[in-house]
Design an enzyme around this catalytic site. Structure first.
Site, short mmCIF file in Angstrom:
data_model
loop_
_atom_site.label_atom_id
_atom_site.label_comp_id
_atom_site.label_asym_id
_atom_site.label_seq_id
_atom_site.Cartn_x
_atom_site.Cartn_y
_atom_site.Cartn_z
N ARG A 1 -2.07 -10.22 1.84
CA ARG A 1 -1.54 -9.06 1.61
C ARG A 1 -2.45 -7.89 1.29
O ARG A 1 -2.18 -6.68 1.95
CB ARG A 1 -0.51 -8.79 0.32
CG ARG A 1 0.62 -9.84 0.50
CD ARG A 1 1.45 -9.92 -0.72
NE ARG A 1 2.07 -8.72 -1.29
CZ ARG A 1 3.29 -7.99 -1.12
NH1 ARG A 1 4.16 -8.75 -0.11
NH2 ARG A 1 3.59 -7.01 -1.62
N GLY B 1 0.72 -1.30 0.10
CA GLY B 1 0.09 0.09 0.00
C GLY B 1 0.77 1.37 -0.11
O GLY B 1 0.10 2.51 0.08
N ASP C 1 1.45 -1.91 -10.81
CA ASP C 1 2.93 -1.90 -10.02
C ASP C 1 3.06 -3.44 -9.83
O ASP C 1 2.63 -4.13 -8.85
CB ASP C 1 2.80 -1.23 -8.59
CG ASP C 1 4.14 -1.15 -8.17
OD1 ASP C 1 4.99 -1.19 -8.91
OD2 ASP C 1 4.05 -1.54 -6.80
N CYS D 1 9.98 -3.15 -9.74
CA CYS D 1 11.45 -2.80 -9.05
C CYS D 1 12.39 -3.73 -9.27
O CYS D 1 13.26 -4.48 -8.52
CB CYS D 1 10.98 -2.82 -7.47
SG CYS D 1 10.40 -4.21 -6.85
N ASP E 1 -5.59 -6.17 -4.73
CA ASP E 1 -4.48 -7.15 -4.78
C ASP E 1 -4.87 -8.53 -4.80
O ASP E 1 -5.70 -9.11 -4.02
CB ASP E 1 -3.40 -6.81 -3.57
CG ASP E 1 -2.08 -7.33 -3.82
OD1 ASP E 1 -1.21 -6.58 -4.29
OD2 ASP E 1 -1.93 -8.64 -3.79
#
Ligand SMILES: C[S@@+](CC[C@H](N)C(=O)[O-])C[C@H]1O[C@@H](n2cnc3c(N)ncnc32)[C@H](O)[C@@H]1O
Length: 400
Positions: free
Chosen positions: A225, A201, A271, A326, A220
Protein backbone atom coordinates in the site's frame (compact mmCIF):
# COMPACT_ATOMS: atom_id res chain seq x y z
CA UNK A 1 -33.72 -22.24 -30.04
CA UNK A 2 -30.52 -20.92 -31.68
CA UNK A 3 -29.25 -19.86 -28.28
CA UNK A 4 -29.88 -23.38 -26.89
CA UNK A 5 -27.90 -24.89 -29.75
CA UNK A 6 -25.01 -22.44 -29.16
CA UNK A 7 -24.92 -23.33 -25.47
CA UNK A 8 -24.89 -27.07 -26.23
CA UNK A 9 -22.03 -26.59 -28.71
CA UNK A 10 -20.08 -24.58 -26.16
CA UNK A 11 -20.56 -27.22 -23.47
CA UNK A 12 -19.41 -29.96 -25.84
CA UNK A 13 -16.29 -27.94 -26.69
CA UNK A 14 -15.47 -27.47 -23.01
CA UNK A 15 -15.88 -31.25 -22.49
CA UNK A 16 -13.53 -31.94 -25.42
CA UNK A 17 -10.96 -29.53 -24.00
CA UNK A 18 -11.12 -31.27 -20.62
CA UNK A 19 -10.44 -34.64 -22.24
CA UNK A 20 -7.32 -33.11 -23.85
CA UNK A 21 -5.94 -32.11 -20.43
CA UNK A 22 -3.97 -34.94 -18.88
CA UNK A 23 -5.51 -36.29 -15.65
CA UNK A 24 -2.46 -35.14 -13.65
CA UNK A 25 -3.24 -31.52 -14.37
CA UNK A 26 -6.96 -31.65 -13.82
CA UNK A 27 -8.14 -29.79 -10.76
CA UNK A 28 -11.05 -31.30 -8.93
CA UNK A 29 -13.68 -28.69 -8.26
CA UNK A 30 -14.16 -28.57 -4.51
CA UNK A 31 -15.81 -25.22 -4.37
CA UNK A 32 -19.24 -26.55 -3.43
CA UNK A 33 -17.82 -28.20 -0.29
CA UNK A 34 -15.43 -25.41 0.77
CA UNK A 35 -17.31 -22.30 -0.25
CA UNK A 36 -18.52 -20.32 2.76
CA UNK A 37 -22.21 -20.69 3.45
CA UNK A 38 -22.65 -16.96 3.79
CA UNK A 39 -20.47 -14.46 1.94
CA UNK A 40 -18.66 -11.85 4.09
CA UNK A 41 -20.98 -9.07 2.85
CA UNK A 42 -23.97 -10.97 4.27
CA UNK A 43 -22.17 -11.54 7.57
CA UNK A 44 -21.32 -7.83 7.70
CA UNK A 45 -24.94 -6.82 7.14
CA UNK A 46 -26.14 -9.17 9.88
CA UNK A 47 -23.51 -7.85 12.27
CA UNK A 48 -24.36 -4.22 11.49
CA UNK A 49 -28.11 -4.87 11.79
CA UNK A 50 -27.67 -6.24 15.27
CA UNK A 51 -25.15 -3.68 16.60
CA UNK A 52 -26.18 -0.48 14.80
CA UNK A 53 -29.90 -0.86 15.40
CA UNK A 54 -29.03 -0.55 19.10
CA UNK A 55 -26.26 2.05 18.75
CA UNK A 56 -27.98 4.29 16.21
CA UNK A 57 -31.63 3.56 17.00
CA UNK A 58 -34.07 5.14 14.58
CA UNK A 59 -31.24 6.55 12.43
CA UNK A 60 -30.14 3.06 11.38
CA UNK A 61 -32.81 2.19 8.71
CA UNK A 62 -32.03 5.26 6.59
CA UNK A 63 -28.25 4.93 7.08
CA UNK A 64 -28.57 1.24 6.11
CA UNK A 65 -30.32 2.08 2.82
CA UNK A 66 -27.66 4.68 2.00
CA UNK A 67 -24.80 2.31 2.86
CA UNK A 68 -26.23 -0.30 0.50
CA UNK A 69 -26.60 2.25 -2.32
CA UNK A 70 -24.01 3.80 -4.59
CA UNK A 71 -21.72 6.15 -2.69
CA UNK A 72 -21.04 9.72 -3.71
CA UNK A 73 -17.58 11.04 -4.50
CA UNK A 74 -15.93 14.42 -4.26
CA UNK A 75 -13.16 15.70 -6.53
CA UNK A 76 -10.25 17.03 -4.46
CA UNK A 77 -8.71 19.67 -6.71
CA UNK A 78 -4.97 19.49 -7.28
CA UNK A 79 -3.46 22.97 -6.90
CA UNK A 80 -0.23 21.72 -8.44
CA UNK A 81 -1.88 20.87 -11.77
CA UNK A 82 -1.93 23.38 -14.64
CA UNK A 83 -5.43 22.37 -15.69
CA UNK A 84 -8.52 24.22 -14.47
CA UNK A 85 -11.71 22.48 -13.37
CA UNK A 86 -13.59 21.25 -16.44
CA UNK A 87 -16.21 23.91 -17.16
CA UNK A 88 -18.98 21.38 -17.68
CA UNK A 89 -18.77 20.40 -14.00
CA UNK A 90 -19.57 23.95 -12.95
CA UNK A 91 -22.38 24.09 -15.50
CA UNK A 92 -23.81 20.91 -13.95
CA UNK A 93 -24.02 22.63 -10.56
CA UNK A 94 -20.82 21.22 -9.05
CA UNK A 95 -19.47 23.37 -6.22
CA UNK A 96 -16.53 23.51 -3.85
CA UNK A 97 -18.21 22.45 -0.59
CA UNK A 98 -15.48 24.07 1.53
CA UNK A 99 -16.36 27.55 0.26
CA UNK A 100 -20.09 27.03 -0.20
CA UNK A 101 -21.26 27.02 3.39
CA UNK A 102 -23.82 29.78 3.75
CA UNK A 103 -27.29 28.37 3.26
CA UNK A 104 -29.21 25.98 5.45
CA UNK A 105 -30.24 22.52 4.32
CA UNK A 106 -30.35 20.28 7.35
CA UNK A 107 -32.64 20.75 10.31
CA UNK A 108 -30.88 22.21 13.30
CA UNK A 109 -29.79 19.83 15.97
CA UNK A 110 -31.13 20.17 19.46
CA UNK A 111 -28.99 22.19 21.88
CA UNK A 112 -27.03 23.54 18.95
CA UNK A 113 -25.57 26.97 19.50
CA UNK A 114 -25.11 29.72 16.93
CA UNK A 115 -21.96 29.82 14.86
CA UNK A 116 -20.80 32.56 12.55
CA UNK A 117 -18.56 32.04 9.53
CA UNK A 118 -16.18 34.92 8.79
CA UNK A 119 -14.18 35.11 5.60
CA UNK A 120 -10.59 36.30 5.76
CA UNK A 121 -7.92 36.59 3.09
CA UNK A 122 -6.13 33.24 3.47
CA UNK A 123 -8.45 31.15 5.51
CA UNK A 124 -12.07 30.69 6.43
CA UNK A 125 -12.56 31.38 10.11
CA UNK A 126 -15.56 29.93 11.93
CA UNK A 127 -16.57 31.33 15.29
CA UNK A 128 -19.12 30.42 17.85
CA UNK A 129 -21.49 33.26 18.61
CA UNK A 130 -21.87 31.78 22.12
CA UNK A 131 -18.11 31.46 22.40
CA UNK A 132 -18.08 32.85 25.92
CA UNK A 133 -20.47 30.26 27.23
CA UNK A 134 -19.02 27.32 25.29
CA UNK A 135 -15.43 28.62 25.01
CA UNK A 136 -14.89 27.33 21.49
CA UNK A 137 -11.79 28.79 19.85
CA UNK A 138 -12.23 29.85 16.21
CA UNK A 139 -11.38 27.16 13.70
CA UNK A 140 -9.06 28.15 10.87
CA UNK A 141 -9.52 26.25 7.64
CA UNK A 142 -7.00 26.39 4.82
CA UNK A 143 -8.33 28.26 1.82
CA UNK A 144 -6.20 26.18 -0.50
CA UNK A 145 -8.05 22.90 -0.06
CA UNK A 146 -10.88 22.66 -2.58
CA UNK A 147 -13.25 19.77 -3.13
CA UNK A 148 -16.03 19.68 -5.72
CA UNK A 149 -19.29 17.86 -5.09
CA UNK A 150 -22.49 17.54 -7.08
CA UNK A 151 -25.60 19.03 -5.41
CA UNK A 152 -27.61 17.11 -2.80
CA UNK A 153 -29.60 14.31 -4.36
CA UNK A 154 -27.56 14.44 -7.58
CA UNK A 155 -25.63 11.21 -8.09
CA UNK A 156 -23.76 12.18 -11.27
CA UNK A 157 -20.30 10.61 -11.35
CA UNK A 158 -17.04 12.44 -12.00
CA UNK A 159 -15.00 11.30 -14.98
CA UNK A 160 -11.49 10.01 -14.29
CA UNK A 161 -8.99 12.91 -14.20
CA UNK A 162 -6.65 13.40 -17.14
CA UNK A 163 -2.95 14.36 -16.92
CA UNK A 164 -2.04 18.01 -17.65
CA UNK A 165 0.92 19.11 -19.81
CA UNK A 166 3.36 18.22 -16.99
CA UNK A 167 1.74 14.83 -16.44
CA UNK A 168 -0.01 15.73 -13.16
CA UNK A 169 -3.67 14.86 -12.63
CA UNK A 170 -6.04 17.73 -11.91
CA UNK A 171 -8.23 16.07 -9.28
CA UNK A 172 -8.41 13.04 -6.99
CA UNK A 173 -11.71 11.25 -6.47
CA UNK A 174 -12.47 10.40 -2.85
CA UNK A 175 -15.30 10.40 -0.35
CA UNK A 176 -15.73 14.15 0.21
CA UNK A 177 -16.25 13.47 3.94
CA UNK A 178 -12.66 12.17 4.08
CA UNK A 179 -11.46 15.73 3.52
CA UNK A 180 -13.02 16.81 6.84
CA UNK A 181 -10.39 15.18 9.12
CA UNK A 182 -7.67 17.02 7.13
CA UNK A 183 -9.51 20.34 7.48
CA UNK A 184 -10.14 19.68 11.18
CA UNK A 185 -6.44 19.03 11.72
CA UNK A 186 -5.96 22.73 11.05
CA UNK A 187 -2.40 22.70 9.70
CA UNK A 188 -0.63 26.05 10.03
CA UNK A 189 2.40 27.43 8.18
CA UNK A 190 5.61 25.52 8.85
CA UNK A 191 3.98 22.72 10.82
CA UNK A 192 5.64 19.32 11.05
CA UNK A 193 2.95 16.77 10.28
CA UNK A 194 2.79 13.00 10.68
CA UNK A 195 0.27 10.92 8.69
CA UNK A 196 0.57 7.63 10.58
CA UNK A 197 -1.65 5.31 8.46
CA UNK A 198 -1.51 7.07 5.13
CA UNK A 199 -2.08 4.67 2.23
CA UNK A 200 -3.47 4.93 -0.40
CA UNK A 201 -2.97 8.65 0.22
CA UNK A 202 -6.21 10.61 -0.24
CA UNK A 203 -5.79 12.48 3.04
CA UNK A 204 -2.06 12.96 2.44
CA UNK A 205 -2.94 14.70 -0.83
CA UNK A 206 -5.48 16.91 0.96
CA UNK A 207 -2.84 17.85 3.57
CA UNK A 208 -0.37 18.73 0.80
CA UNK A 209 -2.96 20.99 -0.84
CA UNK A 210 -2.80 23.32 2.20
CA UNK A 211 0.71 24.47 1.07
CA UNK A 212 1.42 25.01 4.77
CA UNK A 213 3.49 21.97 5.65
CA UNK A 214 7.01 22.43 7.01
CA UNK A 215 7.84 18.73 6.95
CA UNK A 216 5.53 15.80 6.20
CA UNK A 217 6.11 12.29 7.44
CA UNK A 218 3.96 9.71 5.66
CA UNK A 219 3.73 6.16 6.98
CA UNK A 220 1.80 2.95 6.36
CA UNK A 221 2.62 -0.50 7.73
CA UNK A 222 1.75 -2.20 4.45
CA UNK A 223 4.64 -2.18 1.98
CA UNK A 224 2.38 -2.78 -1.03
CA UNK A 225 0.00 0.00 0.00
CA UNK A 226 2.97 2.32 0.59
CA UNK A 227 4.07 1.64 -3.02
CA UNK A 228 0.55 2.58 -4.14
CA UNK A 229 0.75 5.77 -2.06
CA UNK A 230 4.05 6.69 -3.74
CA UNK A 231 2.45 6.23 -7.16
CA UNK A 232 -0.45 8.48 -6.10
CA UNK A 233 1.94 11.19 -4.87
CA UNK A 234 3.96 11.05 -8.11
CA UNK A 235 0.73 11.49 -10.12
CA UNK A 236 -0.30 14.64 -8.23
CA UNK A 237 2.70 16.37 -6.67
CA UNK A 238 5.65 17.98 -8.52
CA UNK A 239 8.97 16.15 -8.10
CA UNK A 240 10.66 19.07 -6.33
CA UNK A 241 8.17 18.77 -3.45
CA UNK A 242 8.78 15.06 -3.03
CA UNK A 243 12.35 15.51 -1.77
CA UNK A 244 13.91 14.28 1.48
CA UNK A 245 13.99 17.81 2.93
CA UNK A 246 10.20 18.09 2.72
CA UNK A 247 8.86 14.55 2.86
CA UNK A 248 9.68 11.18 4.41
CA UNK A 249 7.80 8.03 3.41
CA UNK A 250 8.10 4.94 5.61
CA UNK A 251 6.49 1.52 6.09
CA UNK A 252 6.74 1.04 9.85
CA UNK A 253 4.31 -0.48 12.30
CA UNK A 254 2.72 2.73 13.52
CA UNK A 255 2.05 1.31 16.99
CA UNK A 256 5.82 1.52 17.65
CA UNK A 257 6.17 5.14 16.48
CA UNK A 258 5.84 6.70 19.90
CA UNK A 259 8.78 4.65 21.15
CA UNK A 260 11.09 5.93 18.42
CA UNK A 261 10.12 9.54 17.75
CA UNK A 262 8.33 11.39 20.56
CA UNK A 263 7.21 15.01 21.17
CA UNK A 264 8.07 16.04 17.59
CA UNK A 265 5.02 16.77 15.47
CA UNK A 266 2.69 19.81 15.54
CA UNK A 267 -0.05 17.78 13.91
CA UNK A 268 -0.68 14.03 13.72
CA UNK A 269 -3.32 12.31 11.61
CA UNK A 270 -4.27 8.83 12.87
CA UNK A 271 -6.61 7.43 10.22
CA UNK A 272 -6.77 3.87 11.46
CA UNK A 273 -7.67 0.54 9.84
CA UNK A 274 -11.28 -0.30 10.77
CA UNK A 275 -14.24 -2.39 9.60
CA UNK A 276 -14.61 0.00 6.60
CA UNK A 277 -18.38 -0.38 6.78
CA UNK A 278 -19.19 0.51 3.19
CA UNK A 279 -16.58 -1.81 1.73
CA UNK A 280 -17.62 -4.62 4.08
CA UNK A 281 -21.24 -4.38 2.87
CA UNK A 282 -20.50 -4.22 -0.83
CA UNK A 283 -17.31 -6.18 -1.64
CA UNK A 284 -16.54 -9.79 -0.77
CA UNK A 285 -12.87 -9.38 -1.72
CA UNK A 286 -10.54 -8.34 1.07
CA UNK A 287 -13.48 -8.22 3.45
CA UNK A 288 -12.76 -8.14 7.19
CA UNK A 289 -16.00 -10.08 7.84
CA UNK A 290 -14.49 -13.07 6.06
CA UNK A 291 -14.60 -16.03 8.51
CA UNK A 292 -10.80 -16.35 8.36
CA UNK A 293 -10.42 -12.77 9.69
CA UNK A 294 -12.59 -12.97 12.81
CA UNK A 295 -9.54 -12.64 15.10
CA UNK A 296 -8.19 -9.64 13.16
CA UNK A 297 -11.58 -7.94 13.36
CA UNK A 298 -11.90 -8.53 17.10
CA UNK A 299 -8.41 -7.10 17.67
CA UNK A 300 -9.19 -3.85 15.78
CA UNK A 301 -10.10 -1.71 18.82
CA UNK A 302 -6.83 -2.76 20.52
CA UNK A 303 -4.78 -1.92 17.39
CA UNK A 304 -6.63 1.38 16.96
CA UNK A 305 -5.96 2.34 20.60
CA UNK A 306 -2.26 1.52 20.22
CA UNK A 307 -2.05 3.58 17.01
CA UNK A 308 -3.81 6.56 18.59
CA UNK A 309 -1.57 6.36 21.66
CA UNK A 310 1.51 6.26 19.40
CA UNK A 311 0.18 9.34 17.58
CA UNK A 312 -0.33 11.15 20.91
CA UNK A 313 3.24 10.36 21.96
CA UNK A 314 4.59 11.51 18.58
CA UNK A 315 2.88 14.93 18.91
CA UNK A 316 4.65 17.74 20.75
CA UNK A 317 3.08 19.39 23.81
CA UNK A 318 0.55 21.84 22.38
CA UNK A 319 0.34 19.67 19.27
CA UNK A 320 -2.95 18.30 17.93
CA UNK A 321 -3.97 14.80 16.97
CA UNK A 322 -6.88 13.87 14.73
CA UNK A 323 -8.27 10.34 15.10
CA UNK A 324 -10.50 9.12 12.27
CA UNK A 325 -12.22 5.95 11.01
CA UNK A 326 -14.73 5.06 8.31
CA UNK A 327 -16.98 3.00 10.56
CA UNK A 328 -20.10 3.80 12.57
CA UNK A 329 -19.04 1.40 15.31
CA UNK A 330 -18.77 2.86 18.83
CA UNK A 331 -16.15 0.39 20.01
CA UNK A 332 -13.84 1.58 17.20
CA UNK A 333 -14.69 5.24 17.60
CA UNK A 334 -15.26 7.06 20.85
CA UNK A 335 -14.41 4.03 23.05
CA UNK A 336 -10.94 3.97 21.45
CA UNK A 337 -10.47 7.70 22.09
CA UNK A 338 -11.54 7.34 25.73
CA UNK A 339 -9.18 4.43 26.24
CA UNK A 340 -6.22 6.22 24.61
CA UNK A 341 -6.79 9.40 26.69
CA UNK A 342 -6.75 7.29 29.85
CA UNK A 343 -3.61 5.36 28.86
CA UNK A 344 -1.78 8.56 27.85
CA UNK A 345 -2.46 10.00 31.28
CA UNK A 346 -1.83 6.90 33.38
CA UNK A 347 1.22 5.51 31.58
CA UNK A 348 2.84 8.66 30.19
CA UNK A 349 1.55 11.55 32.32
CA UNK A 350 0.16 13.27 29.22
CA UNK A 351 -2.91 15.49 29.67
CA UNK A 352 -5.17 15.88 26.67
CA UNK A 353 -8.04 18.15 25.81
CA UNK A 354 -10.82 17.13 23.42
CA UNK A 355 -11.24 19.87 20.81
CA UNK A 356 -14.87 20.72 20.04
CA UNK A 357 -15.50 20.19 16.31
CA UNK A 358 -19.04 21.57 16.32
CA UNK A 359 -17.97 24.75 14.47
CA UNK A 360 -16.81 22.49 11.65
CA UNK A 361 -19.93 20.34 11.54
CA UNK A 362 -22.14 23.40 11.68
CA UNK A 363 -20.23 24.95 8.80
CA UNK A 364 -20.66 21.88 6.58
CA UNK A 365 -24.16 20.83 7.59
CA UNK A 366 -25.40 21.73 4.13
CA UNK A 367 -23.19 19.12 2.48
CA UNK A 368 -23.08 16.29 5.03
CA UNK A 369 -25.38 14.63 7.54
CA UNK A 370 -23.83 14.45 10.98
CA UNK A 371 -24.85 12.10 13.78
CA UNK A 372 -26.49 14.07 16.59
CA UNK A 373 -25.33 14.02 20.21
CA UNK A 374 -22.24 11.81 20.12
CA UNK A 375 -20.51 11.60 23.51
CA UNK A 376 -17.11 12.30 21.93
CA UNK A 377 -16.14 13.46 18.42
CA UNK A 378 -18.28 13.96 15.32
CA UNK A 379 -19.49 11.58 12.62
CA UNK A 380 -20.69 11.99 9.04
CA UNK A 381 -23.48 9.47 8.48
CA UNK A 382 -24.53 8.25 5.03
CA UNK A 383 -27.84 9.59 3.71
CA UNK A 384 -29.45 8.97 0.32
CA UNK A 385 -29.46 12.69 -0.50
CA UNK A 386 -25.80 13.10 0.53
CA UNK A 387 -24.30 9.65 0.38
CA UNK A 388 -20.90 10.37 1.96
CA UNK A 389 -19.23 8.70 4.92
CA UNK A 390 -19.31 7.15 7.38
CA UNK A 391 -16.41 9.20 8.74
CA UNK A 392 -15.83 9.49 12.47
CA UNK A 393 -13.34 12.07 13.76
CA UNK A 394 -12.18 13.25 17.13
CA UNK A 395 -9.52 15.90 17.75
CA UNK A 396 -7.23 15.95 20.78
CA UNK A 397 -4.82 18.65 21.95
CA UNK A 398 -1.81 17.79 24.06
CA UNK A 399 -1.71 20.04 27.09
CA UNK A 400 1.51 18.50 28.44
C1 LIG B 1 -8.13 3.66 6.59
S1 LIG B 1 -6.69 3.19 5.81
C2 LIG B 1 -5.87 4.73 5.62
C3 LIG B 1 -6.43 5.56 4.50
C4 LIG B 1 -5.58 6.78 4.19
N1 LIG B 1 -5.39 7.63 5.35
C5 LIG B 1 -6.17 7.61 3.07
O1 LIG B 1 -6.79 8.63 3.33
O2 LIG B 1 -6.01 7.21 1.92
C6 LIG B 1 -5.78 2.48 7.12
C7 LIG B 1 -4.36 2.13 6.77
O3 LIG B 1 -3.69 1.70 7.96
C8 LIG B 1 -2.67 0.82 7.58
N2 LIG B 1 -2.24 0.10 8.78
C9 LIG B 1 -2.74 -1.02 9.33
N3 LIG B 1 -2.06 -1.36 10.44
C10 LIG B 1 -1.12 -0.41 10.61
C11 LIG B 1 -0.09 -0.20 11.55
N4 LIG B 1 0.10 -1.05 12.60
N5 LIG B 1 0.73 0.88 11.41
C12 LIG B 1 0.55 1.73 10.38
N6 LIG B 1 -0.38 1.56 9.43
C13 LIG B 1 -1.20 0.52 9.55
C14 LIG B 1 -3.30 -0.03 6.50
O4 LIG B 1 -2.32 -0.61 5.67
C15 LIG B 1 -4.18 0.99 5.78
O5 LIG B 1 -3.53 1.46 4.62
Amino acid sequence: MALLMDTRLLLRKIKDLRSLTSKRYRVKEKWAATRAKYPPTTLALRHFDSTYSTQLGKLWPSIRVALLSERKYGALLNNFSFDDIPEDYEAQGCRDFIRDTDTEAQPRLQQESEFVAERESDCVSVQNADADSLQLPPLQLSRNVKCLVFPRGDITRFKPAKPDKSGLLSYYLMDAASVLPCLALNVEDGHNVLDLCAAPGGKTLALLQTHSLGFLCVNDASVSRTMRLKRVLRSYIPKDLLTDEKLRITSFDGTMWGEVETNVFNRVLVDVPCTTDRHSLLEDDNNIFNKSRVGERRRLPQLQTELLLAGILAACPGGEILYSTCTLCRSQNHSVVEQAIQLAQENHGIQLQVVDLRPLTHMFRKTFHFAPDLPLGEMVVPHLAANFGPIYMCKLRRLT
